[in-house]
Design a protein around this motif. Structure first.
Motif, mmCIF file in Angstrom:
data_model
loop_
_atom_site.group_PDB
_atom_site.id
_atom_site.type_symbol
_atom_site.label_atom_id
_atom_site.label_comp_id
_atom_site.label_asym_id
_atom_site.label_seq_id
_atom_site.Cartn_x
_atom_site.Cartn_y
_atom_site.Cartn_z
ATOM 1 N N GLY A 1 0.823 -1.208 0.000
ATOM 2 C CA GLY A 1 0.000 0.000 0.000
ATOM 3 C C GLY A 1 0.856 1.256 0.000
ATOM 4 O O GLY A 1 0.567 2.228 -0.709
ATOM 5 N N LEU A 2 1.942 1.228 0.777
ATOM 6 C CA LEU A 2 2.856 2.367 0.802
ATOM 7 C C LEU A 2 3.523 2.589 -0.554
ATOM 8 O O LEU A 2 3.827 3.725 -0.924
ATOM 9 C CB LEU A 2 3.932 2.151 1.875
ATOM 10 N N SER A 3 3.738 1.495 -1.291
ATOM 11 C CA SER A 3 4.349 1.642 -2.617
ATOM 12 C C SER A 3 3.421 2.414 -3.560
ATOM 13 O O SER A 3 3.884 3.195 -4.394
ATOM 14 C CB SER A 3 4.685 0.263 -3.209
ATOM 15 N N VAL A 4 2.117 2.194 -3.426
ATOM 16 C CA VAL A 4 1.143 2.936 -4.234
ATOM 17 C C VAL A 4 1.157 4.409 -3.831
ATOM 18 O O VAL A 4 1.152 5.308 -4.691
ATOM 19 C CB VAL A 4 -0.270 2.340 -4.065
ATOM 20 N N LEU A 5 1.179 4.655 -2.517
ATOM 21 C CA LEU A 5 1.256 6.028 -2.011
ATOM 22 C C LEU A 5 2.530 6.702 -2.503
ATOM 23 O O LEU A 5 2.498 7.858 -2.964
ATOM 24 C CB LEU A 5 1.227 6.004 -0.483
ATOM 25 N N TYR A 6 3.647 6.000 -2.414
ATOM 26 C CA TYR A 6 4.934 6.545 -2.856
ATOM 27 C C TYR A 6 4.884 6.970 -4.321
ATOM 28 O O TYR A 6 5.338 8.060 -4.672
ATOM 29 C CB TYR A 6 6.041 5.509 -2.651
#
Length: 228
Positions: free
Chosen positions: A111-116
């Motif tokens: 999920g953080l990769s999408v945010l990043y």
């Protein structure tokens, strides 16, 4: 026409984000097959891998962000190859070496990769932090985490050792086929969208939605981790 394509693309992103509970869902037939299969089952694992990638919207959201501002085929191939290398390494090694990783934490990182990627596409690092991370390295590293995400799902079913290596190779090939099929459609939509006068405005909106989706995905998984 291009405006309609843009709106359809954004609607798809919203649909992805609104079905968090279905992430990585495995239907009963697939679950039974994975738990009871014996020996080499190349074609079924090929199909399951492709299906998992096409329905694994967290992976696809990240890839949307990765290719969003790539205009050359060579660049698309480079970044997709880095992502493929990363998730192939950890998918294979995670299952074969039985590396146990908490599924909630891995999915939170995904999920953080999408945010990043949404944040990166909006120029957030340069504007707020004054530097730009190595995008290629970031895609490779996040690819490693995405691969662990795939591995944790397979480990849940305790797949028999008989034919495991061949079945994993088939699953991984299926993942790549599903990935290329999804990316082909995404590239067609984005390429058509780029010819629209509203591209810049919708690019900002879409990457903002990517960030929002990343926050929701991360929050959802962390909630599951702390409540389990």
């Amino acid at each position: 026409m291009n405006t309609r394509i843009a709106r359809c693309s954004i609607a798809l992103l919203l649909a992805f984000a609104s079905t968090l509970a279905l992430a990585h869902g495995v239907d009963d037939n697939t679950r039974t097959f994975l738990q009871q299969n014996t020996g080499v089952q190349f074609v079924p694992f090929l199909y399951i891998g492709a299906k998992h990638m096409i329905t694994g919207y967290d992976h696809l959201l990240f890839l949307v962000g990765v290719i969003f501002f790539l205009y050359r085929s060579r660049e698309v191939l480079l970044y997709v190859s880095l992502f493929t290398l990363g998730h192939s390494i950890t998918l294979m090694s995670g299952v074969l070496a039985n590396i146990q990783v908490n599924a909630y934490l891995i999915d939170a990182i995904i999920g953080l990769s999408v945010l990043y990627k949404g944040f990166d596409n909006l120029g957030g690092f340069k504007r707020l932090l004054g530097f730009q991370p190595d995008t290629r390295l970031a895609v490779l590293i996040f690819g490693l985490f995405h691969g662990f995400g795939l591995a944790t799902k397979l480990q849940e079913f305790h797949i028999p050792e008989d034919g495991l290596l061949t079945n994993l190779i088939a699953f991984n090939i299926g993942v790549e086929l599903g990935q290329f099929a999804a990316l082909g459609l995404i590239l067609i939509l984005i390429s058509a969208w780029r010819h629209s006068a509203t591209f810049s405005r919708f690019a900002v909106l879409t990457n903002t939605l990517l960030m929002a989706s990343g926050v929701m995905l991360t929050g959802y998984q962390l909630t599951g981790y702390f409540s389990s």
